[in-house]
Design an enzyme around this catalytic site. Structure first.
Site, PDB file in Angstrom:
ATOM      1  NE  ARG A 139      -0.584  -0.588   4.867  1.00  0.00           N
ATOM      2  CZ  ARG A 139      -1.097  -0.588   6.070  1.00  0.00           C
ATOM      3  NH1 ARG A 139      -2.317  -0.156   6.274  1.00  0.00           N
ATOM      4  NH2 ARG A 139      -0.403  -1.035   7.092  1.00  0.00           N
ATOM      5  CB  CYS A 147      11.115  -4.875   9.475  1.00  0.00           C
ATOM      6  SG  CYS A 147      12.786  -5.297   9.922  1.00  0.00           S
ATOM      7  CE  LYS A 156      16.613  -2.538  17.236  1.00  0.00           C
ATOM      8  NZ  LYS A 156      15.169  -2.838  17.171  1.00  0.00           N
ATOM      9  N   GLY A 280       6.326  -1.298  29.131  1.00  0.00           N
ATOM     10  CA  GLY A 280       7.724  -1.645  29.414  1.00  0.00           C
ATOM     11  C   GLY A 280       8.163  -2.876  28.664  1.00  0.00           C
ATOM     12  CD  GLU A 302       4.550  -3.758  31.480  1.00  0.00           C
ATOM     13  OE1 GLU A 302       4.908  -3.325  30.374  1.00  0.00           O
ATOM     14  OE2 GLU A 302       3.582  -4.529  31.639  1.00  0.00           O
ATOM     15  CG  ASP A 407       4.392  -8.728  12.921  1.00  0.00           C
ATOM     16  OD1 ASP A 407       5.307  -9.557  13.105  1.00  0.00           O
ATOM     17  OD2 ASP A 407       4.528  -7.506  13.102  1.00  0.00           O
ATOM     18  CB  ALA A 415      12.078  -8.820  11.110  1.00  0.00           C
ATOM     19  CG  HIS A 540      41.017 -15.301  26.273  1.00  0.00           C
ATOM     20  ND1 HIS A 540      40.114 -15.195  27.309  1.00  0.00           N
ATOM     21  CD2 HIS A 540      42.148 -14.661  26.669  1.00  0.00           C
ATOM     22  CE1 HIS A 540      40.681 -14.522  28.298  1.00  0.00           C
ATOM     23  NE2 HIS A 540      41.915 -14.178  27.926  1.00  0.00           N
TER      24      HIS A 540
HETATM   25  P1  FAD Z   1       5.101  -5.774   8.199  1.00  0.00           P
HETATM   26  O1  FAD Z   1       6.527  -5.456   8.303  1.00  0.00           O
HETATM   27  O2  FAD Z   1       4.151  -5.125   9.137  1.00  0.00           O
HETATM   28  O3  FAD Z   1       4.686  -5.465   6.719  1.00  0.00           O
HETATM   29  C1  FAD Z   1       3.360  -5.543   6.319  1.00  0.00           C
HETATM   30  C2  FAD Z   1       3.226  -4.728   5.066  1.00  0.00           C
HETATM   31  O4  FAD Z   1       1.956  -4.969   4.508  1.00  0.00           O
HETATM   32  C3  FAD Z   1       3.304  -3.228   5.316  1.00  0.00           C
HETATM   33  O5  FAD Z   1       4.250  -2.658   4.453  1.00  0.00           O
HETATM   34  C4  FAD Z   1       1.903  -2.736   5.012  1.00  0.00           C
HETATM   35  O6  FAD Z   1       1.890  -1.437   4.448  1.00  0.00           O
HETATM   36  C5  FAD Z   1       1.440  -3.764   3.996  1.00  0.00           C
HETATM   37  N1  FAD Z   1      -0.004  -3.928   3.931  1.00  0.00           N
HETATM   38  C6  FAD Z   1      -0.865  -4.152   4.952  1.00  0.00           C
HETATM   39  N2  FAD Z   1      -2.110  -4.314   4.474  1.00  0.00           N
HETATM   40  C7  FAD Z   1      -2.033  -4.200   3.132  1.00  0.00           C
HETATM   41  C8  FAD Z   1      -2.976  -4.290   2.096  1.00  0.00           C
HETATM   42  N3  FAD Z   1      -4.256  -4.552   2.345  1.00  0.00           N
HETATM   43  N4  FAD Z   1      -2.569  -4.113   0.832  1.00  0.00           N
HETATM   44  C9  FAD Z   1      -1.254  -3.850   0.568  1.00  0.00           C
HETATM   45  N5  FAD Z   1      -0.314  -3.766   1.513  1.00  0.00           N
HETATM   46  C10 FAD Z   1      -0.697  -3.945   2.783  1.00  0.00           C
HETATM   47  N6  FAD Z   1      11.497  -7.194  14.797  1.00  0.00           N
HETATM   48  C11 FAD Z   1      12.701  -7.791  14.894  1.00  0.00           C
HETATM   49  O7  FAD Z   1      12.827  -8.962  14.555  1.00  0.00           O
HETATM   50  N7  FAD Z   1      13.797  -7.103  15.337  1.00  0.00           N
HETATM   51  C12 FAD Z   1      13.712  -5.809  15.740  1.00  0.00           C
HETATM   52  O8  FAD Z   1      14.714  -5.219  16.140  1.00  0.00           O
HETATM   53  C13 FAD Z   1      12.458  -5.160  15.654  1.00  0.00           C
HETATM   54  N8  FAD Z   1      12.337  -3.873  16.019  1.00  0.00           N
HETATM   55  C14 FAD Z   1      11.133  -3.256  15.890  1.00  0.00           C
HETATM   56  C15 FAD Z   1      11.042  -1.920  16.255  1.00  0.00           C
HETATM   57  C16 FAD Z   1       9.839  -1.250  16.140  1.00  0.00           C
HETATM   58  C17 FAD Z   1       9.755   0.194  16.531  1.00  0.00           C
HETATM   59  C18 FAD Z   1       8.706  -1.954  15.622  1.00  0.00           C
HETATM   60  C19 FAD Z   1       7.386  -1.241  15.474  1.00  0.00           C
HETATM   61  C20 FAD Z   1       8.785  -3.277  15.264  1.00  0.00           C
HETATM   62  C21 FAD Z   1      10.008  -3.943  15.399  1.00  0.00           C
HETATM   63  N9  FAD Z   1      10.139  -5.291  15.060  1.00  0.00           N
HETATM   64  C22 FAD Z   1      11.348  -5.902  15.172  1.00  0.00           C
HETATM   65  C23 FAD Z   1       9.001  -6.088  14.578  1.00  0.00           C
HETATM   66  C24 FAD Z   1       9.058  -6.215  13.044  1.00  0.00           C
HETATM   67  O9  FAD Z   1       9.065  -4.941  12.474  1.00  0.00           O
HETATM   68  C25 FAD Z   1       7.872  -7.021  12.568  1.00  0.00           C
HETATM   69  O10 FAD Z   1       7.813  -8.257  13.235  1.00  0.00           O
HETATM   70  C26 FAD Z   1       7.983  -7.285  11.076  1.00  0.00           C
HETATM   71  O11 FAD Z   1       8.023  -6.077  10.351  1.00  0.00           O
HETATM   72  C27 FAD Z   1       6.798  -8.118  10.603  1.00  0.00           C
HETATM   73  O12 FAD Z   1       6.929  -8.347   9.250  1.00  0.00           O
HETATM   74  P2  FAD Z   1       5.659  -8.654   8.342  1.00  0.00           P
HETATM   75  O13 FAD Z   1       6.189  -8.924   6.983  1.00  0.00           O
HETATM   76  O14 FAD Z   1       4.791  -9.651   8.980  1.00  0.00           O
HETATM   77  O15 FAD Z   1       4.795  -7.313   8.340  1.00  0.00           O
END
Ligand code: FAD
Length: 568
Positions: A139, A147, A156, A280, A302, A407, A415, A540
Site C-alpha cells: 500500500r 521493519c 537500531k 515496558g 508498565e 505478524d 522480522a 579469548h
Molecule cells: P510488516 O513489516 O508489518 O509489513 C506488512 C506490510 O503490509 C506493510 O508494508 C503494510 O503497508 C502492507 N499492507 C498491509 N495491508 C495491506 C494491504 N491490504 N494491501 C497492501 N499492503 C498492505 N522485529 C525484529 O525482529 N527485530 C527488531 O529489532 C524489531 N524492532 C522493531 C522496532 C519497532 C519500533 C517496531 C514497530 C517493530 C520492530 N520489530 C522488530 C518487529 C518487526 O518490524 C515485525 O515483526 C515485522 O516487520 C513483521 O513483518 P511482516 O512482513 O509480517 O509485516
C-alpha cells in the site's frame, strides 16, 4: 559455439553505475546465473548474472568503468544456441531440499503477495527464484514494511547513536571525559533515513531484477482467487498474506499530537523534556533508551510487575537496575487511567493515585494484526477475533492455496520469524519437497542497554510447565572482556536437559547479547550438549566465551570459576 554479447540487463533504477568487481576472466567457464561482475549504486550492490552456459571471452569493461542498462560487458562463447528467457534459469537439483532456483513454472502459476515487509518481500523473492510468477502488492510507495521503514532498522540506527553517547559518558569513570554531545536532531534523523533508504531502494532493485511485479495500493480480497487493488482485479493461483500488524491504541487517550506511537517516536520534531513511555516491553524500552540518551527525562510505566514480560526475571534485572538509576521513574504494576491534554502538558493519572504532567507520551503497548482489514472472508479465509489468521506448519490458511506469514499469523512478532515463514510459504507453493516451518526456536532480543536476549526454553516456562531442567549461569563479572568494556553486570545462562545434557534454552543479558544469542540458537538446532559447547574453542578474550564458560559450568570442567559443588 556462438559468440554472444553480454550486456547490462534491466536492473531497475540504476544508471551510470560503476563496475566494482570483475568476478570472471577470459577463459573461465560459467553456468547460467553465475555472477559475472558486480555493480554498485548508492542504494545497493548487484551481480550481473551470466545469461547462459559458456566460456568467457574478451572483457569489455574494467573495474571503475561506469555502465547503464544495455552497456556491453563481455563476450561469451555460448555452448549451444542461446537459451530463451524462459529457459535461462537452471532446473532445481532433483534431491536438494532447498533449491537455490528453479525453472520458471510452466503452468504459469501466479502468486500474489500482500504486503512487502520482511515476510512479504522474502516470500516474493523466494517464490520468484523458484520460478513462480509473482506480484507483490504494497500500500505504501516504499517496500520493506514496518521493519525497514518504521521498525527494526531505523530504531537500531538511533540505538547505535544512544550507545555511543552512553559509552562516552561511561568513560568518565575511567579517566576519559568528553564534552556534552551537541545533538543535531535533523542530521541524526537524516542519517537514519539514509540507512532506511539504502535498504528499501535495494529491495526495489532486487524486485526488478527478479521480475517481481510491484503494484502499489491496498489489496482486498474479492473472492478465493482474486484481490482488488485500486479498482483493478488481480487473479492468482496462490496468495501469501503478509499484511503485518499495527500499533495498539489506547481508546481512552485524547487525540493529541503530543501522544505518539513508535512510528512517531522514530521521527520526532524535537526531543521532549519529559517523556512518558506507556509499556515496558521491547519497543517501549528501546525507544526509552534512545530518548534518554538524546536528553529526555524518561518515565516508564508498565502494568505487569516486570519489564519485558516474557523474559526470565534474572535476565531483566541488570537492565532494570541500570534504567532505574538513569530514568526519572520506572513504575511497575501500574496503569495509566486517564490523560488530560492541557496547554502546559499532558496530565496523566495512574491507578496508584499519582498524577504527573509530561510533554509527550509514547504509547508502546503492543501491536495488533491487520487480519481484519483485507476482506479475507470473501476468500473464505478464517480470521480470528483478534485479527490473526491461523495457519498450519506449511503456512496454509484454512483455504489451501492461500498462505499467511509474519505478524499476521501470531507467535512472536519478529522480522526473522516472518522471513522464515516466508520461505516456507514460497517453497510449499513451488512444491519443494518437505517444505514446512520446522525451526526449533525463534530468538528474541531487546536492543536495550544492556541488551536482553533469549531463545528456546525459558526458566519461567520450564517451571510453569513442570519441565525438568538444569541451568548454568556464568556471571560476566568473571569475564575479562566484560570487565575491560566496563560492563560486568551481564550474565549468560544456559538451560540443559538433565537426561542427556542437551541445550534446551539460553538467556543472555549484557552488551551485544543480541549477537551472542545466535550461537545458542545454532547449538539448539544442532542438538548440542554442554560438552559439545564446552569443547568448542572460543576466541579469548570475547564475550562469546561466556557461552563456553556456562557450558563448562554445566560440564564441571570450568577453571575460570570454581566448579559447582555437584562436580567437586
Ligand atoms: P510488516 O513489516 O508489518 O509489513 C506488512 C506490510 O503490509 C506493510 O508494508 C503494510 O503497508 C502492507 N499492507 C498491509 N495491508 C495491506 C494491504 N491490504 N494491501 C497492501 N499492503 C498492505 N522485529 C525484529 O525482529 N527485530 C527488531 O529489532 C524489531 N524492532 C522493531 C522496532 C519497532 C519500533 C517496531 C514497530 C517493530 C520492530 N520489530 C522488530 C518487529 C518487526 O518490524 C515485525 O515483526 C515485522 O516487520 C513483521 O513483518 P511482516 O512482513 O509480517 O509485516
Amino acid at each position: 559455439m556462438t559468440l554472444t554479447e553480454v550486456r547490462v540487463p534491466d536492473i531497475g533504477d540504476f544508471a551510470d553505475v560503476p563496475v566494482i568487481e570483475l568476478l570472471v576472466g577470459p577463459g573461465d567457464t560459467v553456468a547460467p546465473e553465475d555472477p559475472l561482475l558486480t555493480l554498485e549504486s548508492d542504494k545497493a550492490t548487484m551481480d550481473v548474472p551470466s545469461p547462459a552456459q559458456g566460456t568467457v571471452g574478451e572483457l569489455k569493461v574494467a573495474v571503475g568503468d561506469r555502465v547503464s542498462q544495455g552497456s556491453l560487458l563481455l563476450m561469451l562463447d555460448v555452448a549451444d544456441a542461446p537459451a530463451t528467457a524462459a529457459e535461462e534459469a537452471p532446473a532445481p537439483p532433483a534431491a536438494a531440499p532447498r533449491p537455490a532456483a528453479a525453472a520458471p513454472d510452466q503452468g504459469g502459476s501466479h502468486v500474489v503477495v500482500i504486503g512487502s515487509g520482511p515476510g512479504g518481500y522474502t516470500a516474493a523473492f523466494r517464490a520468484a527464484d523458484l520460478g513462480l510468477r509473482v506480484t507483490l502488492v504494497e500500500r505504501y510507495d516504499t517496500l520493506g514494511g514496518v521493519c525497514l521503514n518504521v521498525g527494526c532498522i531505523p530504531s537500531k540506527a538511533l540505538l547505535h547513536a544512544a550507545r555511543v553517547i552512553a559509552e562516552t559518558e561511561e568513560m568518565a569513570a575511567h579517566g576519559i571525559t568528553f564534552a556534552k554531545p551537541q545533538i543535531d536532531l535533523d542530521r541524526l534523523l537524516a542519517w537514519k533515513q539514509e540507512v532506511v533508504g539504502r535498504l528499501t531502494g535495494g529491495l526495489a532493485a532486487l524486485a526488478k531484477q527478479r521480475r517481481v511485479e510491484v503494484v502499489t495500493g491496498v489489496a482486498k480480497f474479492t473472492g478465493p482467487r482474486a484481490v482488488s487493488v485500486a479498482g483493478t482485479e488481480i487473479a492468482f493461483d496462490s496468495c501469501i498474506i503478509a499484511a503485518g500488524s499495527s500499533p495498539v491504541r489506547l481508546p481512552f487517550l485524547p487525540d493529541d499530537p503530543r501522544i505518539i506511537d513508535s512510528t512517531g517516536a522514530l521521527s520526532p520534531a524535537d526531543i521532549p523534556g519529559r517523556l512518558l513511555v506507556i509499556g515496558g516491553g521491547i519497543i517501549g524500552l528501546e525507544m526509552a533508551t534512545v530518548y534518554h540518551a538524546l536528553g529526555a527525562q524518561v518515565t516508564v510505566v508498565e502494568m505487569l510487575d516486570q519489564l519485558i514480560p516474557g523474559a526470565d526475571a534474572d535476565l531483566v534485572r541488570p537492565l532494570h537496575e541500570r534504567v532505574k538509576r538513569r530514568y526519572q521513574a520506572v513504575m511497575l504494576g501500574t496503569r495509566v487511567t486517564s490523560v488530560e491534554a492541557q496547554r502546559a502538558g499532558l496530565r496523566v493519572s495512574f491507578d496508584s493515585g499519582a498524577e504527573e504532567t509530561f510533554d509527550r507520551i509514547l504509547v508502546a503497548v503492543g501491536r495488533t494484526p491487520n487480519g481484519g482489514t483485507l476482506d479475507a472472508h470473501l476468500a473464505g479465509v478464517t480470521v480470528d477475533q483478534h485479527g490473526y489468521i491461523p495457519v498450519d506448519r506449511q503456512q496454509r490458511t484454512n483455504v489451501g492455496h492461500i498462505h499467511a506469514i509474519g505478524d499476521i499469523v501470531g507467535g512472536p512478532m519478529l522480522a526473522h520469524k516472518a522471513t522464515h515463514e516466508a520461505k516456507t510459504a514460497a517453497e510449499v507453493i513451488a512444491g519443494v519437497p518437505g517444505a514446512g516451518f520446522d525451526a526449533l526456536t525463534v530468538p528474541s532480543v531487546a536492543y536495550t542497554d544492556p541488551e536482553v536476549a533469549w531463545m528456546g526454553l525459558t526458566e519461567t516456562d520450564a517451571k510453569a510447565h513442570g519441565i525438568s531442567f538444569e541451568k548454568a549461569t556464568f556471571p560476566w563479572a568473571a569475564s575479562g572482556r566484560a570487565l575491560g568494556l566496563g560492563r560486568p553486570e551481564g550474565m549468560t545462562k544456559l538451560i540443559f536437559d538433565p537426561a542427556d545434557n542437551r541445550l534446551l534454552g539460553a538467556g543472555i543479558v549484557g552488551v551485544g547479547a543480541g549477537d551472542l544469542i545466535s550461537e545458542a540458537v545454532l547449538a539448539l538446532e544442532a542438538g548440542l550438549t554442554a560438552q559439545d559447547m564446552a569443547l568448542t574453542i572460543h576466541p579469548h578474550p570475547t564475550l562469546s566465551e561466556t557461552l563456553a564458560f556456562a557450558a563448562e559450568l554445566q560440564d564441571g570442567s570450568i577453571t575460570d570459576l570454581l566448579p559447582p559443588r555437584k562436580h567437586r
